[in-house]
Design a protein around this motif. Sequence first.
Motif, PDB file in Angstrom:
ATOM      1  N   LYS A 124       0.463  -1.357   0.489  1.00  0.00           N
ATOM      2  CA  LYS A 124      -0.120  -0.321   0.248  1.00  0.00           C
ATOM      3  C   LYS A 124       0.782   1.344   0.384  1.00  0.00           C
ATOM      4  CE  LYS A 124      -4.264  -1.609  -0.144  1.00  0.00           C
ATOM      5  NZ  LYS A 124      -5.072  -1.547  -0.665  1.00  0.00           N
ATOM      6  N   LYS A 127       4.516   3.229  -4.416  1.00  0.00           N
ATOM      7  CA  LYS A 127       4.496   4.582  -5.306  1.00  0.00           C
ATOM      8  C   LYS A 127       4.274   3.404  -6.554  1.00  0.00           C
ATOM      9  CE  LYS A 127       6.590   8.432  -3.939  1.00  0.00           C
ATOM     10  NZ  LYS A 127       7.082   8.205  -2.432  1.00  0.00           N
ATOM     11  N   THR A 128       5.025   2.385  -6.695  1.00  0.00           N
ATOM     12  CA  THR A 128       4.244   1.722  -8.517  1.00  0.00           C
ATOM     13  C   THR A 128       3.104   1.322  -8.628  1.00  0.00           C
ATOM     14  OG1 THR A 128       6.955   0.832  -7.464  1.00  0.00           O
ATOM     15  CG2 THR A 128       5.776  -0.703  -9.311  1.00  0.00           C
ATOM     16  N   LYS A 129       2.277   0.934  -9.800  1.00  0.00           N
ATOM     17  CA  LYS A 129       1.231   0.428  -9.911  1.00  0.00           C
ATOM     18  C   LYS A 129       1.816  -0.518  -9.749  1.00  0.00           C
ATOM     19  CE  LYS A 129      -1.137   4.950 -11.039  1.00  0.00           C
ATOM     20  NZ  LYS A 129      -1.763   5.120 -12.809  1.00  0.00           N
ATOM     21  N   SER A 130       0.257  -1.697  -9.459  1.00  0.00           N
ATOM     22  CA  SER A 130       0.741  -3.095  -9.518  1.00  0.00           C
ATOM     23  C   SER A 130       2.407  -3.875  -9.297  1.00  0.00           C
ATOM     24  CB  SER A 130       0.281  -3.719 -11.164  1.00  0.00           C
ATOM     25  OG  SER A 130      -1.183  -3.201 -11.482  1.00  0.00           O
ATOM     26  N   PRO A 131       2.602  -3.828  -7.856  1.00  0.00           N
ATOM     27  CA  PRO A 131       4.142  -3.946  -7.588  1.00  0.00           C
ATOM     28  C   PRO A 131       4.180  -5.812  -7.859  1.00  0.00           C
ATOM     29  CG  PRO A 131       2.955  -3.145  -5.368  1.00  0.00           C
ATOM     30  CD  PRO A 131       2.089  -2.508  -6.961  1.00  0.00           C
ATOM     31  N   GLY A 151      -3.209  -5.306  -4.219  1.00  0.00           N
ATOM     32  CA  GLY A 151      -3.064  -4.827  -5.132  1.00  0.00           C
ATOM     33  C   GLY A 151      -1.347  -5.654  -6.401  1.00  0.00           C
ATOM     34  N   ASP A 153       0.839  -7.553  -8.485  1.00  0.00           N
ATOM     35  CA  ASP A 153       1.235  -9.031  -9.619  1.00  0.00           C
ATOM     36  C   ASP A 153       1.588  -9.584  -9.103  1.00  0.00           C
ATOM     37  OD1 ASP A 153       0.918  -9.926 -11.531  1.00  0.00           O
ATOM     38  OD2 ASP A 153       2.201  -8.082 -13.035  1.00  0.00           O
ATOM     39  N   ASN A 201       9.477  -6.912  -7.424  1.00  0.00           N
ATOM     40  CA  ASN A 201       9.581  -5.455  -5.980  1.00  0.00           C
ATOM     41  C   ASN A 201       9.095  -6.308  -4.075  1.00  0.00           C
ATOM     42  OD1 ASN A 201       7.532  -3.988  -8.095  1.00  0.00           O
ATOM     43  ND2 ASN A 201       8.970  -3.198  -7.364  1.00  0.00           N
TER      44      ASN A 201
END
Length: 297
Positions: A124, A127-131, A151, A153, A201
């Motif tokens: 959460k 900042k990475t989208k779909s880490p 959230g 991947d 990540n």
Amino acid sequence: MPKPAIQALTPTYWKDYELIDCGDFEKLERFGDLILIRPEPQAVWAKGLSDAEWQKRHHIKFKGRSATSGEWVRKSGNVSDRWHITYKNPDVEIKFRLALTSFKHVGIFPEQAVNWDYISSTIKKFKTKSPKVLNLFAYTGGASLIAKAAGADTTHVDSIKQVVTWANENQEISNLKDIRWVVEDALKFVQREIKRGKTYNGIILDPPAYGHGPKGEKWKLEDQIREMMTDVVKLLDPQEHFLILNTYSLGFSSIIVENLIKGAYPQVKNLEIGELYLEASSGINLPLGVFGKFRSV
């Protein structure tokens, strides 16, 4: 580098699980509405509650026939051998299908909720989208479900096809989808991902003391964990990342885990080490493994 303090952590958000008592090499536990008696090799002390109280409260007891198998004895015939429980923390909610297996397990290790909370809160913060998160030795998928629900991947790797199928069932009842399932030897998978130039990540490792890959590959924790750690850190995204190493072995301490992490990843920051335990309602604490974890967010 300052030495991290050794922590002792226990789950705080469980509603569907309770350790009631432990001792005399057994534990009395509630999973949802069912109360079980199971073997516990760490519980070398005396029980906190009387034998009469244990007999009164439990529904099912596991009786071992050998070191690796046994049978479940029900007090009454109308107790199901499969049922569901829920885990919810401030970030996510997931569900598990539990079952009475022939080797005393039910499909979940409740103390791991400490690590699940770390996973969801860290994702959460990214900042990475779909880490991208990699769960190795992933069993029935608690950490995979948490990562996906937060959230990420998520890739789930285990060498036993049946438990990967079980993890997929947990995904379905948790109303999640698109976890990547991989049935493979964890070390071989990591080495192949390095050659592919992949990065993640988040990486979670919960290796057994002993195990076998799908093609008979042998895993012995003390012999192979150093190679695994040296390789797996090569997959970490250098900017935003977390890594959790959890071990349940009577011969391992959190200082061993600290040395392994620092040896494999000298630039580590925010390292935490310690012991996971469950706090029984009777007042006894049951130690259940050691961990090392760090993150960069």
